[in-house]
Scaffold this active site. Structure first.
Site, mmCIF file in Angstrom:
data_model
loop_
_atom_site.group_PDB
_atom_site.id
_atom_site.type_symbol
_atom_site.label_atom_id
_atom_site.label_comp_id
_atom_site.label_asym_id
_atom_site.label_seq_id
_atom_site.Cartn_x
_atom_site.Cartn_y
_atom_site.Cartn_z
ATOM 1 C CB VAL A 1 -0.951 0.031 1.224
ATOM 2 C CG1 VAL A 1 -1.938 -1.120 1.168
ATOM 3 C CG2 VAL A 1 -0.169 0.011 2.532
ATOM 4 C CD GLU A 2 0.535 4.584 -4.124
ATOM 5 O OE1 GLU A 2 -0.233 5.572 -3.933
ATOM 6 O OE2 GLU A 2 0.910 4.231 -5.245
#
Length: 365
Positions: free
Chosen positions: A82-83
């Site tokens: 994920v970011e």
């Protein structure tokens, strides 16, 4: 916007949704759109936000089978997938005014890996600026732009529907809601000062209320009293088209680290009881804040991990938004509650506290 196919959470379906208002004759103005709202009644269902007409809509009611939550064993894999990490605050970052062990080091780890951090709380007692000061007091470097409180969500929602300039908001809640409404340029009355007001019930007494109140916003309120209940009830029942907005329906909250305390849901429940009107909830698990921050930061929801301690708000919030979810057992939810066969909300992963990211990484070395 979240489609019914992307809502992967397993939830209890309810039989119907209730519209707050049944006909267009109650409209305050042509831009003031009324909002169909899900009927909660202890059930949970996905919600999707329609930006174009400023409405909360119900996704198709159906049960979606979801695998049981898995213990977090490979933190690097989750971090790399994920970011952005969205964190709840109470029960995840702190309890009351006490920081949970290992939080600063864990947040430093995420930032060192280039992850965006966002902090979302249903607690409406403070504004974003006030929460920024709390983070600072606890020794955490968090900017106001990274904080999204339900007090801000209430004001942001009213702005999004072009709440009429000549209408006012009656507030059951504390300073956070008042400050956010003021920043949004929205007229208000009520709040903490009404906590000192009393009703003297004499024969023939009739309480007056402002006919220009176009919305009642209810949040957690330590100064809650009968005056506020009656004033809000009159506005909602007698002012044509008056909105009933709740910052959240949390049953409990962490005012101190010693025990759980009755949450904002108790205040919302009182107004629901006197009006029989379902509120529009702008805090978790409604996806309004998720959609707002995704648009603000240009984030893909599939690139977000929601981290929280509550199944019915935090985890459902993430699942309604199509995000990965991590439950921490440092707050409201216990392992027996998670594994209870009656529990239908299962996160992707669970762990004891967010500092487990550090210990699990160390053990893997």
């Amino acid at each position: 916007m979240l489609s019914s196919s992307s809502s992967s959470c397993r939830v209890a379906a309810v039989s119907s949704a209730t519209a707050l208002f049944s006909s267009s004759k109650h409209l305050l103005c042509k831009n003031f759109t009324y909002i169909p709202n899900p009927l909660y009644n202890n059930s949970l269902r996905p919600i999707r936000w329609n930006h174009r007409n400023s409405r909360m809509e119900n996704s198709t009611s159906r049960l979606v089978t979801r695998a049981s939550a898995q213990p977090l064993k490979n933190p690097d894999e989750l971090i790399d997938s994920v970011e952005t990490f969205i964190f709840d605050c109470d029960g995840v970052i702190w309890k009351g005014d006490k920081l949970i062990d290992g939080v600063p080091e864990t947040l430093d780890l995420f930032r060192s890996k280039g992850k965006r951090l966002v902090f979302v709380t249903n607690n409406s007692t403070k504004s974003r600026k006030q929460y920024g000061k709390k983070f600072e007091t606890l020794g955490l470097s968090v900017s106001e732009e990274e904080i999204f409180a339900s007090s801000f969500a209430a004001a942001a929602y009213l702005k999004s529907i072009e709440f009429p300039k000549d209408k006012k908001v009656y507030v059951i809640g504390e300073d956070g809601i008042l400050k956010e409404l003021e920043l949004a340029g929205i007229q208000y009355l009520g709040g903490p000062e009404d906590g000192e007001k009393k009703i003297e019930l004499k024969p023939g007494f009739m309480m007056e209320h402002d006919k220009n109140v176009g919305a009642v916003v209810v949040g957690f309120d330590r100064y809650f009293n009968y005056y506020k209940v009656q004033y809000a009830t009159l506005c909602i029942r007698e002012n044509p088209g008056c909105l009933f907005i709740a910052t959240n329906r949390d049953a409990v909250t962490h005012l101190t680290d010693a025990q759980e305390w009755a949450g904002g849901g108790s205040m919302v429940g009182a107004i629901w009881g006197s009006t029989k009107r379902e509120p529009l909830v702008v805090g978790k698990p409604s996806t309004f804040m998720m959609d707002y921050l995704a648009k603000k930061f240009g984030i893909l929801k599939s690139q977000i991990c929601m981290v929280g301690d509550r199944l019915d708000t935090d985890i459902l919030f993430g699942q309604n938004g199509g995000c990965k979810t991590l439950l921490v057992l440092s707050g409201v939810t216990t392992l027996p509650m998670l594994q209870d066969p009656k529990n239908s909300v299962q996160p992707d992963f669970y762990t004891n506290k967010i500092s487990d990211f550090l210990s699990l990484k160390a053990a893997a070395v």
